[in-house]
Design an enzyme around this catalytic site. Structure first.
Site: not given
Ligand code: EPU
Length: 432
Positions: A22-23, A117, A122, A308, A400
């Site tokens: 995903k990232n 999230c 952030r 994560d 997601r």
């Protein structure tokens, strides 16, 4: 609304194939904005964050086609705007990579403040400092849109990051790929998806050296040609299934992975007593052979233990006897899942960045919420271990980042299904 209903108590057993990262995908897709020709990207995970970033590029004028479940064709030639300010942009964190990508393409970018999230502040000050070092000024418009621009082509510079931020490293790399001269990023992040993005850009003709080390050097180029590129497997999805295998005292072959990316997770699982076998592109986690024992974990930037995977590993630690301590050193507030786990009978107290877990008592089913993506994965693992029927709501967070999670867990013998329900509380509307 949708929720997951899990009948717990079954050990996971069998094989699971890991999807693309995903990232990496959410960085590589916006990076196509820098390319002068169409690209084909393979091993794309079929998750909502990818759908969203694809739709954002379409809104900007790119042609984006899903050729099959895991392949995207993106032609960026139709992009004439330097703005990405729609509601879609606010719906995800990684949309801020459009800042670096648009700056690199046209030395100007207007992008909504990102969502994503929610686990505390952030900030993006490091990204903006990097852009400033290359000659781009920024301003906040109406408190919601970041406008970064330079009257000239960006100029390479020597940039030292105060923290090895993944997002800042990626954004600066994107802005630097077509800048004049050389950019050097010191104290760069080293996560596998940083290396994947650099490999993708280099395959298009960029000149990036050192990705995966503390120092990344980028010499600007004028033209990037189209490529076909396959993204790396998802380190965190793999880590999640590894934790789930151990927490349920199962035996799972996690396939389509790069074992090197999983070393910090493998080391911790071995420390608590799991047997792990590494193959070229798979790892076998076997937690059936001996009782597991407690351990301490500190999250760190790569190659340390990934933040994560922290919530998923915490659930595993609730199932083993003894006191384990987690030190979350990356995010300020990544223990929001603890109150939900407590509802299931876990004994965890949080003191600042530490979570102290008194493990060993069996979890019992309860209705719980996914407070963010990885917290949601942790709730699923808790449900798999618990006695009774656990319901996990707010699953839009989980979707997601986890492709086909119900199918993959069902194949491993879990009893999990997605059910639809009417929500009258108003609590479960999608928070960006
Ligand atoms: N930070 C700053 N200033 C900045 C940028 C970051 O102070 O300008 C701080 C953050 O507040 C945080 C730390 O630095 O305390 C780490 O932030 P980083 O920039 O590395 O995180 P990110 O790029 O926003 C990515 C992943 C996250 C993952 C972190 C850390 C993506 C899209 N997101 O976020 O992934 O937790 O790196 O590894 O790549 C997830 O996948 O569930 C997820 C949240």
């Amino acid at each position: 609304m949708e929720k997951f209903v899990i009948n717990g108590g079954r050990a996971l057993d069998g094989d699971v194939a890991i999807s693309g990262a995903k990232n990496a995908a959410v960085a590589i897709i916006p990076a196509v904005v820098l390319c002068d020709e169409p690209c084909r990207i393979e091993n794309i995970p079929n998750i909502s964050d990818v759908t969203l970033i694809g739709r954002i590029l379409q809104e900007m004028g790119a042609e984006v086609k899903r050729i099959n479940k895991s392949t995207l064709y993106i032609d960026p030639k139709g992009i004439e705007t330097t703005s990405a300010t729609s509601d879609l942009v606010r719906g995800m964190r990684a949309s801020y990579y459009l800042l670096g990508a648009l700056l690199g393409r046209s030395h100007s970018a207007r992008v909504c403040l990102p969502g994503g999230c929610n686990f505390g502040a952030r900030p993006i000050d490091l990204h903006l400092k990097g852009f400033a070092a290359m000659g781009a000024r920024h301003e906040l418009v109406n408190g919601a849109i970041i406008d970064v621009h330079s009257d000239y082509r960006l100029k390479g510079n020597h940039i030292y990051l105060d923290f090895a931020s993944v997002g800042a490293t990626i954004n600066i790399m994107l802005a630097a790929v077509k800048a004049e001269g050389q950019t050097i990023i010191e104290n760069a992040a080293k996560e596998p998806h940083i290396v994947d993005l650099a490999n993708f850009l280099n395959s298009m003709g960029a000149q990036i050296r050192g990705a995966g080390t503390d120092t990344i050097k980028i010499r600007g180029v004028d033209f990037l040609h189209g490529v076909s590129y396959s993204i790396i497997p998802d380190q965190i999805e793999a880590g999640t299934y590894m934790c789930a295998a151990a927490a349920t005292r199962g035996r799972v072959l996690v396939k389509n992975v790069t074992p090197k990316h999983l070393e910090s997770i493998t080391a911790k699982l071995r420390e608590i007593g799991c047997e792990i076998k590494e193959f070229d592109e798979a790892v076998l986690v076997d937690a059936t052979k001996r009782p597991l024992t407690r351990c301490n974990v500190k999250t760190m930037p790569h190659p340390g233990f990934p933040t994560d995977c922290q919530p998923q590993f915490a659930v595993l630690l609730t199932t083993v006897e003894g006191t384990s301590i987690i030190n979350e050193s990356v995010w300020d507030n990544r223990y929001q899942y603890v109150s939900e786990l407590t509802l299931m009978g876990a004994h965890i107290s949080v003191e600042g960045r530490l979570a102290i877990i008194e493990g060993g008592s069996r979890l019992s089913a309860a209705p719980v919420k996914a407070s963010d993506l990885r917290a949601g994965a942790a709730m699923i693992i808790a449900g798999l271990c618990a006695d009774g029927t656990t319901e996990v709501s707010s699953i839009q967070y989980i979707e997601r980042g986890y492709e086909d999670i119900v199918e993959k867990l069902t194949n491993l013998g879990a009893d999990i299904r997605k059910v639809y329900y009417e929500d009258h509380s108003g609590e479960n509307s999608l928070r960006a």
